[in-house]
Design an enzyme around this catalytic site. Sequence first.
Site, mmCIF file in Angstrom:
data_model
loop_
_atom_site.group_PDB
_atom_site.id
_atom_site.type_symbol
_atom_site.label_atom_id
_atom_site.label_comp_id
_atom_site.label_asym_id
_atom_site.label_seq_id
_atom_site.Cartn_x
_atom_site.Cartn_y
_atom_site.Cartn_z
ATOM 1 N N SER A 182 0.857 -0.806 0.072
ATOM 2 C CA SER A 182 0.142 0.026 -0.003
ATOM 3 C C SER A 182 0.650 1.146 -0.109
ATOM 4 C CB SER A 182 -0.802 0.053 1.545
ATOM 5 O OG SER A 182 -1.621 0.614 0.674
ATOM 6 N N ASP A 443 -8.562 -5.609 -5.798
ATOM 7 C CA ASP A 443 -8.140 -4.687 -4.672
ATOM 8 C C ASP A 443 -8.400 -3.302 -5.695
ATOM 9 O OD1 ASP A 443 -6.809 -2.664 -3.293
ATOM 10 O OD2 ASP A 443 -4.342 -2.905 -3.587
ATOM 11 N N HIS A 468 -5.594 -6.165 -1.458
ATOM 12 C CA HIS A 468 -4.813 -5.262 -1.246
ATOM 13 C C HIS A 468 -3.643 -6.429 -0.274
ATOM 14 C CE1 HIS A 468 -4.043 -1.711 -0.865
ATOM 15 N NE2 HIS A 468 -3.459 -1.415 0.828
#
Length: 500
Positions: A182, A443, A468
């Site tokens: 991320s 995601d 994710h």
Amino acid sequence: MTENQFHFKMALGCNRFQKCLAIVIFVLACVFCAPCAAHYRRSHRYEALLQVKSGVQEQWFTQRLDHFSGADTRVWKQRYFVNDSFYRPGGPVFLMIGGEGPANPAWMQYGTWLLYAQKLGALCLLLEHRFYGKSHPTEDLSTANLRFLSSRQALADLAHFRAVTAATRGLTNSKWVAFGGSYPGSLAAWFRLKYPHLVHASVATSAPVHATVNFPEYLEVVWRSLAAENPECPLLVKKASDTLVDRLNDPKTYDNITKDFGLCSKLQIQSKMDSAYLLESLAGNFMDVVQYNEDNRAFEGAVGTNITIKVLCSVMLDSSLGEPYNRYAAVARLMQKTFSQPCINAQYKSYIQDMSNTSWSGPEAGGGRQWVYQTCTEFGFYQSTDSPNQPFNGFPLPYHLQQCGDIYNLSTLLDDAIQQTNEEYGGYDIRTTRIVFPNGSIDPWHALGVTQDITSDLPAVFIKGTAHCANMYPARVEDLPQLGLARDHIFILLQKWLAE
């Protein structure tokens, strides 16, 4: 389609993901697991993280406050963790990068990167991001102090930590590999870009490398991910959301809305910000689940991993619950029950008050105040309802931008700041070598990531049916075959690059 993408789409791509699971931007404890930090969504108050016992000792590094002012000699203590159980002399050093939440030492005992470390004899380090967790560079979180919070300062932290640690531990000649998921995934890529003499390679998972003020594509991916489970599912969500928006225009419905969605106090709509905050909060139930669908996050203490896209769509398709609006409310109650929340605080004024608290013990000091500041000054990433191709309504871009002014008294014109970020790092067009970019098709953040090979030395690994940071989590028997292949492919790349 690149060769890498072909392999991962075709490898049992016909095996439609049997189940789907997850939760996000802030419902998730991934927010608290720094290596795959989730992007804080202010509206969601379901912070759920169990305390994971760990035998890993926290350690402290003397870090510079301002790396870009030679006249500023102030320092502070930055937290980090070490796992040397796999290290063999001459082996590489793996540096896991912390993100917008406290660094979780569970990552020093679990995760795919440790399997790589065991095979390659690597020393494993985890450095907490400045201004998050216990890494407090300043006495409080005032806007004046937050000027020291930026990705540029964080990258300089990594560089200084790497240089000093290499010297003190005799690792100067070792090859360093950066890991992150991320926002920390972006940092992993940018660390290799900006400091190629210090880091040999990077694994930049689910990394949104392109900054943008408005990010309506996020909700477009949510639509597609729900539709992949059942085409009717996002249509019903949209119908429910539209019904709620209509009812918010009639004060006579407020008592029922308060009861239907379990609000903490009687609904009061005094401005568009009030209604937008409520609508975003409720949409967050779906956004959160989609983002982390089926991710194996239990080891880090995440709560609610049993709530999946399949579960949400089953509720929305259950006509016995009444109209789509009633099913939407049932989803909200399910999430409240799952996260042991007695009610939903839907007051925008209360949210702004919490976010404006500058104390390290404040209600949003866990990361909310800090991360939203970074969105206002560097990234944007605002998940608005400005696209017609998504299921929600009522929280357009101006709603997000106004918060920069309401919380920090900052300008709501972010275009120059976002342009500067993309000029600094290159956005989608990053130019360096030895970075792999894994992303999952479910995601929503993959829309801002690298999903096609840039060069043979900047490959993308696009994993169909995963969410994710999926490749970072520990493997399990339920994993899609293409996820296992992706993990293996990343390891082969690391082997190859470490031999260079």
